[in-house]
Design a protein around this motif. Structure first.
Motif, PDB file in Angstrom:
ATOM      1  N   ASP A 152       0.844  -1.193   0.000  1.00  0.00           N
ATOM      2  CA  ASP A 152       0.000   0.000   0.000  1.00  0.00           C
ATOM      3  C   ASP A 152       0.882   1.247   0.000  1.00  0.00           C
ATOM      4  O   ASP A 152       1.658   1.477   0.931  1.00  0.00           O
ATOM      5  N   GLY A 153       0.759   2.044  -1.054  1.00  0.00           N
ATOM      6  CA  GLY A 153       1.586   3.238  -1.172  1.00  0.00           C
ATOM      7  C   GLY A 153       3.037   2.943  -1.447  1.00  0.00           C
ATOM      8  O   GLY A 153       3.876   3.849  -1.368  1.00  0.00           O
ATOM      9  N   GLY A 154       3.338   1.696  -1.782  1.00  0.00           N
ATOM     10  CA  GLY A 154       4.731   1.312  -1.984  1.00  0.00           C
ATOM     11  C   GLY A 154       4.920   0.566  -3.276  1.00  0.00           C
ATOM     12  O   GLY A 154       4.124   0.694  -4.209  1.00  0.00           O
ATOM     13  N   PRO A 155       5.963  -0.255  -3.338  1.00  0.00           N
ATOM     14  CA  PRO A 155       6.346  -0.865  -4.613  1.00  0.00           C
ATOM     15  C   PRO A 155       5.470  -2.040  -5.018  1.00  0.00           C
ATOM     16  O   PRO A 155       4.808  -2.681  -4.199  1.00  0.00           O
ATOM     17  N   LEU A 156       5.523  -2.322  -6.293  1.00  0.00           N
ATOM     18  CA  LEU A 156       4.983  -3.556  -6.856  1.00  0.00           C
ATOM     19  C   LEU A 156       6.020  -4.646  -6.657  1.00  0.00           C
ATOM     20  O   LEU A 156       7.229  -4.399  -6.742  1.00  0.00           O
ATOM     21  N   VAL A 157       5.553  -5.863  -6.361  1.00  0.00           N
ATOM     22  CA  VAL A 157       6.435  -7.018  -6.230  1.00  0.00           C
ATOM     23  C   VAL A 157       6.061  -8.024  -7.304  1.00  0.00           C
ATOM     24  O   VAL A 157       4.891  -8.401  -7.428  1.00  0.00           O
ATOM     25  N   LEU A 158       7.039  -8.436  -8.072  1.00  0.00           N
ATOM     26  CA  LEU A 158       6.859  -9.526  -9.024  1.00  0.00           C
ATOM     27  C   LEU A 158       7.757 -10.669  -8.567  1.00  0.00           C
ATOM     28  O   LEU A 158       8.992 -10.565  -8.603  1.00  0.00           O
ATOM     29  N   ALA A 159       7.120 -11.744  -8.108  1.00  0.00           N
ATOM     30  CA  ALA A 159       7.842 -12.905  -7.596  1.00  0.00           C
ATOM     31  C   ALA A 159       7.846 -13.979  -8.674  1.00  0.00           C
ATOM     32  O   ALA A 159       6.799 -14.555  -8.994  1.00  0.00           O
ATOM     33  N   LEU A 160       9.009 -14.231  -9.249  1.00  0.00           N
ATOM     34  CA  LEU A 160       9.146 -15.154 -10.364  1.00  0.00           C
ATOM     35  C   LEU A 160       9.594 -16.515  -9.863  1.00  0.00           C
ATOM     36  O   LEU A 160      10.309 -16.624  -8.859  1.00  0.00           O
ATOM     37  N   PRO A 161       9.197 -17.592 -10.553  1.00  0.00           N
ATOM     38  CA  PRO A 161       9.727 -18.910 -10.204  1.00  0.00           C
ATOM     39  C   PRO A 161      11.242 -18.942 -10.376  1.00  0.00           C
ATOM     40  O   PRO A 161      11.836 -18.042 -10.984  1.00  0.00           O
ATOM     41  N   GLY A 162      11.862 -20.008  -9.904  1.00  0.00           N
ATOM     42  CA  GLY A 162      13.320 -20.038  -9.879  1.00  0.00           C
ATOM     43  C   GLY A 162      14.001 -20.606 -11.096  1.00  0.00           C
ATOM     44  O   GLY A 162      15.202 -20.375 -11.295  1.00  0.00           O
ATOM     45  N   ASN A 163      13.290 -21.363 -11.945  1.00  0.00           N
ATOM     46  CA  ASN A 163      13.932 -21.903 -13.136  1.00  0.00           C
ATOM     47  C   ASN A 163      14.397 -20.774 -14.052  1.00  0.00           C
ATOM     48  O   ASN A 163      13.675 -19.798 -14.253  1.00  0.00           O
ATOM     49  N   PRO A 164      15.591 -20.878 -14.644  1.00  0.00           N
ATOM     50  CA  PRO A 164      16.134 -19.761 -15.430  1.00  0.00           C
ATOM     51  C   PRO A 164      15.200 -19.256 -16.531  1.00  0.00           C
ATOM     52  O   PRO A 164      15.040 -18.047 -16.702  1.00  0.00           O
ATOM     53  N   MET A 165      14.563 -20.162 -17.297  1.00  0.00           N
ATOM     54  CA  MET A 165      13.705 -19.687 -18.383  1.00  0.00           C
ATOM     55  C   MET A 165      12.383 -19.124 -17.862  1.00  0.00           C
ATOM     56  O   MET A 165      11.774 -18.265 -18.504  1.00  0.00           O
ATOM     57  N   ALA A 166      11.953 -19.569 -16.682  1.00  0.00           N
ATOM     58  CA  ALA A 166      10.787 -18.944 -16.057  1.00  0.00           C
ATOM     59  C   ALA A 166      11.128 -17.510 -15.641  1.00  0.00           C
ATOM     60  O   ALA A 166      10.297 -16.604 -15.756  1.00  0.00           O
ATOM     61  N   VAL A 167      12.364 -17.290 -15.207  1.00  0.00           N
ATOM     62  CA  VAL A 167      12.814 -15.936 -14.861  1.00  0.00           C
ATOM     63  C   VAL A 167      12.914 -15.086 -16.123  1.00  0.00           C
ATOM     64  O   VAL A 167      12.500 -13.920 -16.146  1.00  0.00           O
ATOM     65  N   ALA A 168      13.451 -15.678 -17.198  1.00  0.00           N
ATOM     66  CA  ALA A 168      13.570 -14.936 -18.457  1.00  0.00           C
ATOM     67  C   ALA A 168      12.200 -14.532 -18.989  1.00  0.00           C
ATOM     68  O   ALA A 168      12.000 -13.400 -19.435  1.00  0.00           O
ATOM     69  N   VAL A 169      11.241 -15.443 -18.942  1.00  0.00           N
ATOM     70  CA  VAL A 169       9.872 -15.126 -19.380  1.00  0.00           C
ATOM     71  C   VAL A 169       9.237 -14.092 -18.451  1.00  0.00           C
ATOM     72  O   VAL A 169       8.589 -13.146 -18.905  1.00  0.00           O
TER      73      VAL A 169
END
Length: 398
Positions: free
Chosen positions: A285-302
């Motif tokens: 609230d009133g702060g940053p957006l968080v994008l939590a990505l899975p750990g597999n490298p191509m999941a991070v790339a996507v």
């Protein structure tokens, strides 16, 4: 589970352009312009010679072959605007200002010089080899649009116009948190350890985009390290926090509950995509957006390419990216009901038409195909002959 278009709409609906700051041109490389730029002067700002040779008062539409002129003076680049009211010719250098009343330049290689005179063996046209004032840019013309990235070409133009400062969107402030007790820096690995590639990848990608990296931390799957890293990012006034790993549904996937305990409100968890299905988004609230990505490298790339990058564009006041449409050599394949992101290569068929081919041996854990691909490819289920092609690096997208 939410669809990719619905997830992206949720992200962009809550993202606004960042503030604007005035920057010296020397510090503006790769920044995004926050306003149109109009030319304060004409380019060229005066009529000048396009070649080394002789400036003339032509006196007609052509200069007859064999014509001879007395040479009054030499006009070099940087010389002022001397008038030669009685002269018909002067020697001139490339870029030198045309003397008043002179309208033509004959190249030195098409002339014969001797005893203060010059002869032109062939017929010459009036008006040739002169760069006229404003022929490139008129005074007041819009030369760069809001949303243009300040690349080398834009820098050349701005410098030529004498523009010392530009208005640009503030750089997004981003914190990166890679989770995993197995993660290690470069060097010898302990048993069951792996090198952290996601953190360096995100740092390199975000830096190339133009983001400001506030911090990059690597935390284990236990203890308070993750919560502390998140608090540090909040204290540093991050605009965006990107995490990797611990976001699925296993015993050690603590990120969803940790974010909730810290007060973040979930936007969605699990998206109908492959790879990267467990992806989570939350906002403080009133702060940053968080994008939590899975750990597999191509999941991070996507996750970076198709979630983080659109958010960065919105923060920079840019319109959504539009991919190119390409013909497929073979269907992308994939599971019904999921949006598939495939690595591909743009090639040319036997007739020279551009086509796309899916890269071989793709898997969420495999990095080598990523280094060999040229584009990401996406296509709707059942679309066997065409796909959307996206540049691998979103910083290269228009």
């Amino acid at each position: 589970m939410i669809s990719y278009p619905a997830a992206l709409a949720l992200l962009l609906d809550g993202t606004r352009p960042l503030g604007v700051e005035s920057l010296p041109l020397a510090s503006a490389a790769r920044r995004i312009l926050a306003s149109d730029v109009h030319s304060p002067l004409a380019l060229p700002s005066f009529d000048n010679a396009a070649m080394d040779g002789y400036a003339l008062r032509a006196g007609g539409e052509t200069i007859a072959a064999g014509s001879i002129f007395a040479v009054a003076a030499m006009q070099a680049a940087g010389d002022g605007t001397p008038a030669y009211p009685s002269a018909q010719a002067c020697e001139i250098a490339t870029g030198a200002r045309m003397p008043e009343g002179f309208d033509t330049v004959v190249p030195v290689e098409r002339s014969e010089r001797g005893s203060g005179r010059v002869r032109f063996p062939a017929e010459e046209r009036r008006g040739q080899n002169v760069r006229h004032a404003g022929s490139d840019i008129a005074v007041g013309a819009r030369v760069l649009h809001r949303g243009r990235r300040v690349d080398a070409a834009a820098t050349m133009l701005l410098a030529a116009l004498g523009i010392e400062r530009v208005e640009a969107f503030r750089r997004p402030r981003v914190a990166i948190v890679a989770t995993g007790s197995e993660l290690n820096a470069a060097g010898p690995l302990p048993p069951a350890g792996i090198h952290d590639s996601n953190g360096p990848f995100l740092a390199a990608s975000l830096t190339h985009w133009g983001a400001e990296i506030l911090s990059r931390s690597r935390v284990p799957d236990a203890g308070d390290a993750f919560a502390n890293a998140m608090r540090d990012a909040l204290d540093a006034h991050a605009d965006l926090i990107v995490t990797t790993g611990a976001v699925s549904a296993g015993r050690f996937d603590f990120v969803p509950s940790a974010l909730s305990a810290l007060g973040a409100s979930g936007l969605f968890h699990k998206v109908g995509i492959r790879p990267g299905k467990p992806l989570l988004a939350a906002r403080f609230d009133g702060g940053p957006l968080v994008l939590a990505l899975p750990g597999n490298p191509m999941a991070v790339a996507v996750g970076y390419r198709f979630f983080v990058a659109p958010v960065l564009r919105a923060m920079a006041g840019l319109a959504p990216e539009r991919p190119a449409r390409v013909r497929l050599v073979a269907p992308l394949g994939g599971r019904e009901g999921l949006q598939h992101f495939a690595l591909g290569l743009l090639e040319h068929d036997e007739e020279g038409w551009q086509v796309a081919r899916v890269a071989k041996a793709q898997a969420a854990y495999r990095i080598l195909p990523y280094t060999e691909a040229t584009h990401w490819l996406t296509a709707a289920a059942g679309s066997d002959d065409a796909a959307d092609a996206w540049p691998l690096d979103p910083a290269d997208a228009p």
